[in-house]
Design a protein around this motif. Structure first.
Motif, mmCIF file in Angstrom:
data_model
loop_
_atom_site.group_PDB
_atom_site.id
_atom_site.type_symbol
_atom_site.label_atom_id
_atom_site.label_comp_id
_atom_site.label_asym_id
_atom_site.label_seq_id
_atom_site.Cartn_x
_atom_site.Cartn_y
_atom_site.Cartn_z
ATOM 1 N N UNK A 26 -80.760 181.649 97.537
ATOM 2 C CA UNK A 26 -81.044 182.219 96.447
ATOM 3 C C UNK A 26 -79.910 183.611 97.353
ATOM 4 N N UNK A 27 -78.999 184.380 97.063
ATOM 5 C CA UNK A 27 -78.002 185.123 97.611
ATOM 6 C C UNK A 27 -78.122 186.434 96.855
ATOM 7 N N UNK A 28 -77.867 187.718 97.391
ATOM 8 C CA UNK A 28 -77.738 189.013 97.026
ATOM 9 C C UNK A 28 -76.137 189.917 97.287
ATOM 10 N N UNK A 29 -75.746 190.009 95.791
ATOM 11 C CA UNK A 29 -74.406 190.864 96.259
ATOM 12 C C UNK A 29 -75.082 192.045 95.836
ATOM 13 N N UNK A 30 -74.210 192.716 96.772
ATOM 14 C CA UNK A 30 -74.774 194.211 96.678
ATOM 15 C C UNK A 30 -72.544 194.774 96.182
ATOM 16 N N UNK A 60 -76.415 209.322 92.110
ATOM 17 C CA UNK A 60 -75.938 210.907 91.154
ATOM 18 C C UNK A 60 -75.838 211.789 90.552
ATOM 19 N N UNK A 61 -74.041 211.592 91.154
ATOM 20 C CA UNK A 61 -73.242 212.320 90.061
ATOM 21 C C UNK A 61 -72.664 211.546 89.051
ATOM 22 N N UNK A 62 -73.242 210.271 89.238
ATOM 23 C CA UNK A 62 -72.464 209.978 88.150
ATOM 24 C C UNK A 62 -71.001 208.894 88.266
ATOM 25 N N UNK A 63 -70.671 209.212 89.483
ATOM 26 C CA UNK A 63 -68.896 209.132 89.778
ATOM 27 C C UNK A 63 -68.791 207.299 90.471
ATOM 28 N N UNK A 64 -70.383 206.676 90.520
ATOM 29 C CA UNK A 64 -69.829 205.761 91.457
ATOM 30 C C UNK A 64 -71.442 204.893 90.728
ATOM 31 N N UNK A 65 -70.808 203.189 90.467
ATOM 32 C CA UNK A 65 -72.306 202.511 89.826
ATOM 33 C C UNK A 65 -72.486 201.379 90.892
ATOM 34 N N UNK A 66 -73.621 201.382 91.929
ATOM 35 C CA UNK A 66 -73.821 199.983 92.321
ATOM 36 C C UNK A 66 -75.112 198.645 91.607
ATOM 37 N N UNK A 67 -73.896 197.902 91.820
ATOM 38 C CA UNK A 67 -74.250 196.715 91.124
ATOM 39 C C UNK A 67 -75.464 195.317 91.871
ATOM 40 N N UNK A 84 -64.130 186.885 96.667
ATOM 41 C CA UNK A 84 -62.936 187.037 96.623
ATOM 42 C C UNK A 84 -62.432 187.024 95.470
ATOM 43 N N UNK A 85 -63.363 186.687 94.063
ATOM 44 C CA UNK A 85 -62.437 186.991 92.375
ATOM 45 C C UNK A 85 -63.487 189.076 92.718
ATOM 46 N N UNK A 86 -64.560 188.142 92.999
ATOM 47 C CA UNK A 86 -64.580 190.931 92.767
ATOM 48 C C UNK A 86 -63.893 191.482 93.579
ATOM 49 N N UNK A 87 -63.363 191.005 95.113
ATOM 50 C CA UNK A 87 -62.547 191.501 95.086
ATOM 51 C C UNK A 87 -61.246 192.546 94.721
ATOM 52 N N UNK A 88 -60.682 191.194 93.234
ATOM 53 C CA UNK A 88 -59.771 192.337 92.430
ATOM 54 C C UNK A 88 -60.219 192.712 91.628
ATOM 55 N N UNK A 89 -61.261 193.637 91.311
ATOM 56 C CA UNK A 89 -61.763 194.858 90.947
ATOM 57 C C UNK A 89 -61.060 196.380 91.347
ATOM 58 N N UNK A 90 -60.227 196.860 90.624
ATOM 59 C CA UNK A 90 -59.402 198.164 91.497
ATOM 60 C C UNK A 90 -60.826 199.073 91.709
ATOM 61 N N UNK A 91 -61.304 198.911 93.208
ATOM 62 C CA UNK A 91 -61.938 200.349 94.177
ATOM 63 C C UNK A 91 -63.352 199.659 94.277
ATOM 64 N N UNK A 92 -63.382 198.645 94.150
ATOM 65 C CA UNK A 92 -64.893 197.702 94.575
ATOM 66 C C UNK A 92 -65.010 197.745 96.396
ATOM 67 N N UNK A 93 -66.248 197.987 95.945
ATOM 68 C CA UNK A 93 -66.306 198.563 97.965
ATOM 69 C C UNK A 93 -67.403 197.191 97.484
ATOM 70 N N UNK A 94 -67.354 195.669 99.030
ATOM 71 C CA UNK A 94 -68.539 194.968 98.978
ATOM 72 C C UNK A 94 -69.423 195.519 100.059
ATOM 73 N N UNK A 95 -70.968 195.241 99.999
ATOM 74 C CA UNK A 95 -71.615 195.411 100.798
ATOM 75 C C UNK A 95 -72.206 194.444 101.513
#
Length: 95
Positions: A26-30, A60-67, A84-95
């Motif tokens: 099981x892996x947790x992506x954030x 809090x301000x609704x500008x970003x969403x954590x997934x 790598x698939x997710x990295x093409x989503x514009x503006x995404x930050x992988x944690x």
């Protein structure tokens, strides 16, 4: 991140995952993404066929969403392929 730096990062991640987990596992992506339903849906679609448990929360301000996505992955290469698939989503930050 340059392509060379990203490949070095993914290689370090692969080694770390191999050393610290038993596969399949099981892996947790954030991810953090600008609050834009199309971008959030794009991330959901990437994991849709994997039986993933997906949770999202607006900032809090609704500008970003954590997934947060919890999913069983077969091996470290499968984990990296999803990053790598997710990295093409514009503006995404992988944690």
């Amino acid at each position: 991140m340059s392509k060379e730096n990203s490949e070095e990062f993914y290689e370090r991640l692969r080694i770390q995952l191999e050393d610290n987990s038993t596969w399949p596992s099981t892996y947790l992506y954030k991810f953090i993404v600008p609050t834009d339903q199309a971008k959030i849906d794009q991330i959901y679609d990437i994991f849709d066929q994997n039986g993933a448990v997906i949770e999202s929360k607006k900032s809090k301000n609704g500008n970003y969403t954590s997934v947060s996505i919890t999913v069983v992955m077969e091996d470290p290469l499968a984990v990296i392929a999803k990053y790598k698939e997710v990295s093409v989503v514009e503006g995404v930050i992988s944690l």
